[in-house]
Write an enzyme that holds these catalytic residues in place. Structure first.
Site, PDB file in Angstrom:
ATOM      1  N   TYR A 180       0.852  -1.189   0.000  1.00 16.78           N
ATOM      2  CA  TYR A 180       0.000   0.000   0.000  1.00 16.78           C
ATOM      3  C   TYR A 180       0.886   1.237   0.000  1.00 16.78           C
ATOM      4  O   TYR A 180       2.061   1.173   0.399  1.00 16.78           O
ATOM      5  CB  TYR A 180      -0.947  -0.001   1.195  1.00 16.78           C
ATOM      6  CG  TYR A 180      -0.291  -0.196   2.543  1.00 16.78           C
ATOM      7  CD1 TYR A 180       0.191   0.885   3.280  1.00 16.78           C
ATOM      8  CD2 TYR A 180      -0.162  -1.471   3.098  1.00 16.78           C
ATOM      9  CE1 TYR A 180       0.778   0.718   4.518  1.00 16.78           C
ATOM     10  CE2 TYR A 180       0.436  -1.656   4.340  1.00 16.78           C
ATOM     11  CZ  TYR A 180       0.899  -0.560   5.043  1.00 16.78           C
ATOM     12  OH  TYR A 180       1.488  -0.752   6.266  1.00 16.78           O
ATOM     13  N   ASP A 221      11.530   1.155   4.876  1.00 12.19           N
ATOM     14  CA  ASP A 221      12.368   0.198   5.591  1.00 12.19           C
ATOM     15  C   ASP A 221      11.694  -1.169   5.662  1.00 12.19           C
ATOM     16  O   ASP A 221      12.351  -2.208   5.474  1.00 12.19           O
ATOM     17  CB  ASP A 221      12.706   0.706   6.996  1.00 12.19           C
ATOM     18  CG  ASP A 221      11.482   1.122   7.806  1.00 12.19           C
ATOM     19  OD1 ASP A 221      10.386   1.274   7.228  1.00 12.19           O
ATOM     20  OD2 ASP A 221      11.624   1.299   9.037  1.00 12.19           O
TER      21      ASP A 221
END
Length: 258
Positions: free
Chosen positions: A88, A94
Site C-alpha cells: 500500500y 524500511d
C-alpha cells in the site's frame, strides 16, 4: 581514497534514530558504520574516505540529509523501486526493503521482525506477496514513555542480557515489563503468522534483535517447530543487504538497457 575491493559500493539506511552504512563488494559486506541521526557531523570524514563509490540510500527520515545525498552517483530509493507485490502507498520504505530482502535471502514465506525505534512485523506469503504486518512501540521508546509520562519511574538506558521477569526493584520491574512484554507479544504474532502462512523463516533484525531473541526463545514453547528446525534467524544487517541487492539489480538492468 583507500584502495577498495573492485566493484565496491555503499548502502545507507536512514532510520528515525540511527544511520547505518555498509560497504559491500558485490554481495559481501566488508564493513559497517553507525551514527545517530543527530550527529551528522561525524559523517563528514567518512564521506571523504568513501568518495567516488556508487551509493544507494533508503530513508524513512526525510529531515536527515547526508553528504551522500548530494553525490551524482547516489540512488535515493523509493517504495516503487521495491519489487514487492500487494503493498500500500504508505508502507514504510524500511519495511519494504527488509521484507523483500528477507525473501530473497531466506526464501518465502517469511516474517521479518525489525526491532528499532518502532517494532515492525512484515509478512510475505509463499509467492513473495506482501500479506500485512503490525507496528508496535520499540523497546527504547517504551522505556522513554514510561519515564516521561510518570512522576517516579526511572529512565532505562542500559539493559542486561538476562532479565528476571519478576523484578525486585522499580528499575528491574520496568526492564521486565518492557522486554518480557515485547517478547510475549512477538511470540503471539509468530504463532498467528504460522497459522496464516504455514512454515517459513522468521528473521529478527534491528538494534534490539539480540536482546529480544534471547527472551523470545524462552517464551516460545519448547516443542515449537521454529526452534527445532532453526527457522528463527538473527540478521542485524538485513536492511543494508537489501539495499545492496536492489542496487546490484538496478545496475544489471541499466547495463542490459545499454
Amino acid at each position: 581514497m583507500p584502495n577498495f575491493v573492485p566493484m565496491s559500493r555503499l548502502a545507507i539506511a536512514i532510520g528515525n534514530t540511527h544511520i547505518k552504512l555498509g560497504l559491500f563488494a558485490d554481495q559481501s559486506l566488508i564493513n559497517t558504520w553507525q551514527v545517530r541521526t543527530n550527529q551528522l557531523q561525524q559523517l563528514a570524514r567518512l564521506a571523504d574516505e568513501l568518495a567516488g563509490l556508487p551509493c544507494a540510500i533508503a530513508s524513512v527520515n526525510p529531515e536527515v540529509v547526508t553528504p551522500w545525498h548530494h553525490w551524482d552517483h547516489t540512488w535515493l530509493l523509493g517504495l516503487p523501486d521495491i519489487p514487492l507485490p500487494n503493498t500500500y502507498p504508505s508502507l514504510g520504505l524500511d519495511r519494504a526493503v527488509v521484507g523483500w530482502a528477507g525473501g530473497q535471502i531466506y526464501g518465502w514465506p517469511i516474517l521479518v521482525i525489525d526491532l528499532g525505534t518502532a517494532i515492525s512485523l512484515t509478512g510475505l506469503d509463499q509467492s513473495g506477496n506482501f500479506r500485512g504486518g503490525a507496528i508496535l512501540p520499540g523497546v527504547r521508546s517504551q522505556f522513554r514513555s514510561l519515564h516521561q509520562d510518570t512522576a517516579a519511574l526511572p529512565l532505562v538506558t542500559q539493559i542486561t542480557a538476562e532479565i528476571n521477569p519478576w523484578g525486585q526493584d522499580t528499575f528491574s520491574a520496568v526492564c521486565s515489563g518492557v522486554v518480557w512484554g515485547v517478547s510475549a507479544a512477538l511470540a503471539q504474532y509468530i504463532q498467528a503468522w504460522q497459522q496464516l502462512a504455514g512454515s517459513g523463516v522468521i528473521v529478527i533484525t534491528g538494534g534490539d534483535q539480540s536482546l529480544i531473541y534471547t527472551h523470545l526463545i524462552q517464551i516460545l514453547p519448547a516443542d515449537q517447530s521454529l526452534i527445532k528446525s532453526d527457522l528463527i534467524k538473527c540478521d542485524p544487517n538485513l536492511i543494508l543487504a537489501g539495499i545492496n541487492l536492489l542496487s546490484l539489480a538496478r545496475d544489471k538492468i541499466n547495463k542490459t538497457d545499454c
